[in-house]
Design a protein around this motif. Sequence first.
Motif, PDB file in Angstrom:
ATOM      1  N   LEU A   1     -32.614  27.925 -11.146  1.00  0.00           N
ATOM      2  CA  LEU A   1     -33.544  28.196 -12.237  1.00  0.00           C
ATOM      3  C   LEU A   1     -34.891  27.497 -12.092  1.00  0.00           C
ATOM      4  CD1 LEU A   1     -31.005  28.075 -15.199  1.00  0.00           C
ATOM      5  CD2 LEU A   1     -31.984  30.101 -14.080  1.00  0.00           C
ATOM      6  N   THR A   2     -35.100  26.839 -10.986  1.00  0.00           N
ATOM      7  CA  THR A   2     -36.368  26.165 -10.724  1.00  0.00           C
ATOM      8  C   THR A   2     -36.634  26.231  -9.224  1.00  0.00           C
ATOM      9  OG1 THR A   2     -37.639  24.136 -11.142  1.00  0.00           O
ATOM     10  CG2 THR A   2     -35.323  23.862 -10.472  1.00  0.00           C
ATOM     11  N   THR A   3     -37.659  25.567  -8.787  1.00  0.00           N
ATOM     12  CA  THR A   3     -37.970  25.497  -7.363  1.00  0.00           C
ATOM     13  C   THR A   3     -38.035  24.029  -6.955  1.00  0.00           C
ATOM     14  OG1 THR A   3     -40.347  25.498  -7.804  1.00  0.00           O
ATOM     15  CG2 THR A   3     -39.305  27.645  -7.401  1.00  0.00           C
ATOM     16  N   VAL A   4     -37.972  23.795  -5.656  1.00  0.00           N
ATOM     17  CA  VAL A   4     -38.121  22.433  -5.142  1.00  0.00           C
ATOM     18  C   VAL A   4     -39.590  22.065  -5.286  1.00  0.00           C
ATOM     19  CG1 VAL A   4     -37.992  20.973  -3.098  1.00  0.00           C
ATOM     20  CG2 VAL A   4     -36.198  22.669  -3.539  1.00  0.00           C
ATOM     21  N   PRO A   5     -39.892  20.978  -5.975  1.00  0.00           N
ATOM     22  CA  PRO A   5     -41.302  20.611  -6.154  1.00  0.00           C
ATOM     23  C   PRO A   5     -41.915  20.039  -4.881  1.00  0.00           C
ATOM     24  CG  PRO A   5     -39.874  18.963  -7.149  1.00  0.00           C
ATOM     25  CD  PRO A   5     -38.981  20.071  -6.653  1.00  0.00           C
ATOM     26  N   THR A   6     -43.206  20.283  -4.709  1.00  0.00           N
ATOM     27  CA  THR A   6     -43.930  19.671  -3.597  1.00  0.00           C
ATOM     28  C   THR A   6     -44.553  18.354  -4.042  1.00  0.00           C
ATOM     29  OG1 THR A   6     -45.886  20.979  -4.130  1.00  0.00           O
ATOM     30  CG2 THR A   6     -44.439  21.826  -2.407  1.00  0.00           C
ATOM     31  N   THR A   7     -44.783  18.213  -5.338  1.00  0.00           N
ATOM     32  CA  THR A   7     -45.290  16.977  -5.931  1.00  0.00           C
ATOM     33  C   THR A   7     -44.610  16.828  -7.290  1.00  0.00           C
ATOM     34  OG1 THR A   7     -47.121  17.898  -7.228  1.00  0.00           O
ATOM     35  CG2 THR A   7     -47.561  17.441  -4.899  1.00  0.00           C
TER      36      THR A   7
ATOM     37  N   ILE B   1     -46.083  17.264  -9.980  1.00  0.00           N
ATOM     38  CA  ILE B   1     -46.752  18.205 -10.878  1.00  0.00           C
ATOM     39  C   ILE B   1     -46.112  19.575 -10.686  1.00  0.00           C
ATOM     40  CG2 ILE B   1     -48.931  19.337 -11.442  1.00  0.00           C
ATOM     41  CD1 ILE B   1     -50.349  16.794 -10.498  1.00  0.00           C
ATOM     42  N   PRO B   2     -45.620  20.200 -11.760  1.00  0.00           N
ATOM     43  CA  PRO B   2     -44.948  21.500 -11.635  1.00  0.00           C
ATOM     44  C   PRO B   2     -45.884  22.615 -11.168  1.00  0.00           C
ATOM     45  CG  PRO B   2     -44.743  20.604 -13.879  1.00  0.00           C
ATOM     46  CD  PRO B   2     -45.639  19.701 -13.125  1.00  0.00           C
ATOM     47  N   VAL B   3     -45.303  23.629 -10.560  1.00  0.00           N
ATOM     48  CA  VAL B   3     -46.054  24.763 -10.017  1.00  0.00           C
ATOM     49  C   VAL B   3     -46.915  25.437 -11.086  1.00  0.00           C
ATOM     50  CG1 VAL B   3     -45.813  27.046  -8.948  1.00  0.00           C
ATOM     51  CG2 VAL B   3     -44.360  25.174  -8.209  1.00  0.00           C
ATOM     52  N   ALA B   4     -46.442  25.545 -12.303  1.00  0.00           N
ATOM     53  CA  ALA B   4     -47.182  26.237 -13.359  1.00  0.00           C
ATOM     54  C   ALA B   4     -48.294  25.382 -13.972  1.00  0.00           C
ATOM     55  CB  ALA B   4     -46.216  26.677 -14.455  1.00  0.00           C
ATOM     56  N   HIS B   5     -48.400  24.138 -13.583  1.00  0.00           N
ATOM     57  CA  HIS B   5     -49.388  23.226 -14.156  1.00  0.00           C
ATOM     58  C   HIS B   5     -50.780  23.537 -13.596  1.00  0.00           C
ATOM     59  CE1 HIS B   5     -51.401  19.472 -15.196  1.00  0.00           C
ATOM     60  NE2 HIS B   5     -50.404  19.261 -16.043  1.00  0.00           N
ATOM     61  N   PRO B   6     -51.835  23.465 -14.398  1.00  0.00           N
ATOM     62  CA  PRO B   6     -53.184  23.781 -13.899  1.00  0.00           C
ATOM     63  C   PRO B   6     -53.681  22.824 -12.817  1.00  0.00           C
ATOM     64  CG  PRO B   6     -53.267  23.033 -16.182  1.00  0.00           C
ATOM     65  CD  PRO B   6     -51.826  23.189 -15.835  1.00  0.00           C
ATOM     66  N   LEU B   7     -53.138  21.630 -12.717  1.00  0.00           N
ATOM     67  CA  LEU B   7     -53.562  20.684 -11.687  1.00  0.00           C
ATOM     68  C   LEU B   7     -52.735  20.781 -10.401  1.00  0.00           C
ATOM     69  CD1 LEU B   7     -54.237  17.485 -13.834  1.00  0.00           C
ATOM     70  CD2 LEU B   7     -55.889  19.159 -12.959  1.00  0.00           C
ATOM     71  N   TYR B   8     -51.765  21.683 -10.383  1.00  0.00           N
ATOM     72  CA  TYR B   8     -50.936  21.859  -9.191  1.00  0.00           C
ATOM     73  C   TYR B   8     -51.794  22.336  -8.022  1.00  0.00           C
ATOM     74  CZ  TYR B   8     -47.480  23.745  -5.989  1.00  0.00           C
ATOM     75  OH  TYR B   8     -46.730  24.006  -4.871  1.00  0.00           O
ATOM     76  N   ASP B   9     -51.584  21.760  -6.854  1.00  0.00           N
ATOM     77  CA  ASP B   9     -52.331  22.133  -5.649  1.00  0.00           C
ATOM     78  C   ASP B   9     -51.433  22.991  -4.751  1.00  0.00           C
ATOM     79  OD1 ASP B   9     -53.755  22.379  -3.298  1.00  0.00           O
ATOM     80  OD2 ASP B   9     -54.136  20.228  -3.080  1.00  0.00           O
ATOM     81  N   PRO B  10     -51.685  24.293  -4.677  1.00  0.00           N
ATOM     82  CA  PRO B  10     -50.840  25.174  -3.867  1.00  0.00           C
ATOM     83  C   PRO B  10     -51.019  24.971  -2.356  1.00  0.00           C
ATOM     84  CG  PRO B  10     -52.706  26.396  -4.737  1.00  0.00           C
ATOM     85  CD  PRO B  10     -52.761  25.017  -5.353  1.00  0.00           C
TER      86      PRO B  10
ATOM     87  N   SER C   1     -47.397  16.723 -22.562  1.00  0.00           N
ATOM     88  CA  SER C   1     -48.822  17.033 -22.598  1.00  0.00           C
ATOM     89  C   SER C   1     -49.217  17.708 -21.286  1.00  0.00           C
ATOM     90  CB  SER C   1     -49.638  15.758 -22.812  1.00  0.00           C
ATOM     91  OG  SER C   1     -49.666  14.991 -21.639  1.00  0.00           O
ATOM     92  N   ILE C   2     -50.412  18.250 -21.272  1.00  0.00           N
ATOM     93  CA  ILE C   2     -50.915  18.913 -20.082  1.00  0.00           C
ATOM     94  C   ILE C   2     -51.288  17.883 -19.012  1.00  0.00           C
ATOM     95  CG2 ILE C   2     -53.319  19.000 -20.844  1.00  0.00           C
ATOM     96  CD1 ILE C   2     -51.512  21.881 -19.111  1.00  0.00           C
ATOM     97  N   GLU C   3     -51.593  16.663 -19.452  1.00  0.00           N
ATOM     98  CA  GLU C   3     -51.985  15.620 -18.508  1.00  0.00           C
ATOM     99  C   GLU C   3     -50.749  14.973 -17.894  1.00  0.00           C
ATOM    100  OE1 GLU C   3     -54.415  11.420 -18.509  1.00  0.00           O
ATOM    101  OE2 GLU C   3     -54.810  12.874 -20.077  1.00  0.00           O
ATOM    102  N   PRO C   4     -50.635  14.974 -16.562  1.00  0.00           N
ATOM    103  CA  PRO C   4     -49.477  14.349 -15.927  1.00  0.00           C
ATOM    104  C   PRO C   4     -49.469  12.845 -16.215  1.00  0.00           C
ATOM    105  CG  PRO C   4     -50.951  15.307 -14.279  1.00  0.00           C
ATOM    106  CD  PRO C   4     -51.556  15.549 -15.606  1.00  0.00           C
ATOM    107  N   PRO C   5     -48.287  12.245 -16.295  1.00  0.00           N
ATOM    108  CA  PRO C   5     -48.197  10.823 -16.648  1.00  0.00           C
ATOM    109  C   PRO C   5     -48.519   9.900 -15.466  1.00  0.00           C
ATOM    110  CG  PRO C   5     -46.027  11.695 -16.275  1.00  0.00           C
ATOM    111  CD  PRO C   5     -46.982  12.852 -16.141  1.00  0.00           C
ATOM    112  N   CYS C   6     -49.702  10.072 -14.888  1.00  0.00           N
ATOM    113  CA  CYS C   6     -50.096   9.269 -13.722  1.00  0.00           C
ATOM    114  C   CYS C   6     -50.041   7.779 -14.018  1.00  0.00           C
ATOM    115  CB  CYS C   6     -51.502   9.644 -13.267  1.00  0.00           C
ATOM    116  SG  CYS C   6     -51.672  11.359 -12.766  1.00  0.00           S
ATOM    117  N   GLY C   7     -50.359   7.421 -15.257  1.00  0.00           N
ATOM    118  CA  GLY C   7     -50.377   6.015 -15.637  1.00  0.00           C
ATOM    119  C   GLY C   7     -49.039   5.321 -15.454  1.00  0.00           C
TER     120      GLY C   7
END
Length: 165
Positions: A18-24, A26-35, A146-152
């Motif tokens: 039901l999901t994919t293996v993440p590359t980072t 940040i999820p694939v559907a996230h606007p900051l995801y780098d394809p 939130s839309i902002e990843p929890p980088c902190g």
Amino acid sequence: MAYCLDRQSVVNNVLFGLTTVPTTYIPVAHPLYDPNIEPVIFEPTTGISLLEQAGWKDTDGDPATPRQAVTVENVAAGTPLQLNYYTTTATQRRQVVEILQQSLAQCGIGLNVQYYSQNDLYAPGPEGLLFGRRFDLIEYAMGVNSIEPPCGWFTTEEIPTAGNS
């Protein structure tokens, strides 16, 4: 070590595809995801080769036992490649551990698995396991609201020290 983690098997067998293996993180559907980021796939031969280059050798010829440090910088010769892996007792966590333990073993990486209650795993730092950064590997759920990843959560300032605990 990333080449030695069969994350696709986790997705297929524990998460029912039901999901994919993440590359980072940040999820694939996230606007900051780098394809453009190349995924690291399960490829034990590559993992073994890189471990060998780093000085982790199969000194006993038995792939079922952990590799040993031979020429690993800042690691005493003979130190086994045995990592502490902490998670909760949840069924899904145990299923993931089984898959990852088997796949890492193919590369000669041993796991010392320990299960904890959620309260113990998520206890605040500096004493807590997760937030005290007291682990080699740890498996936990991370909810983001939130839309902002929890980088902190992952900055140097979040590592407990005498000055910030």
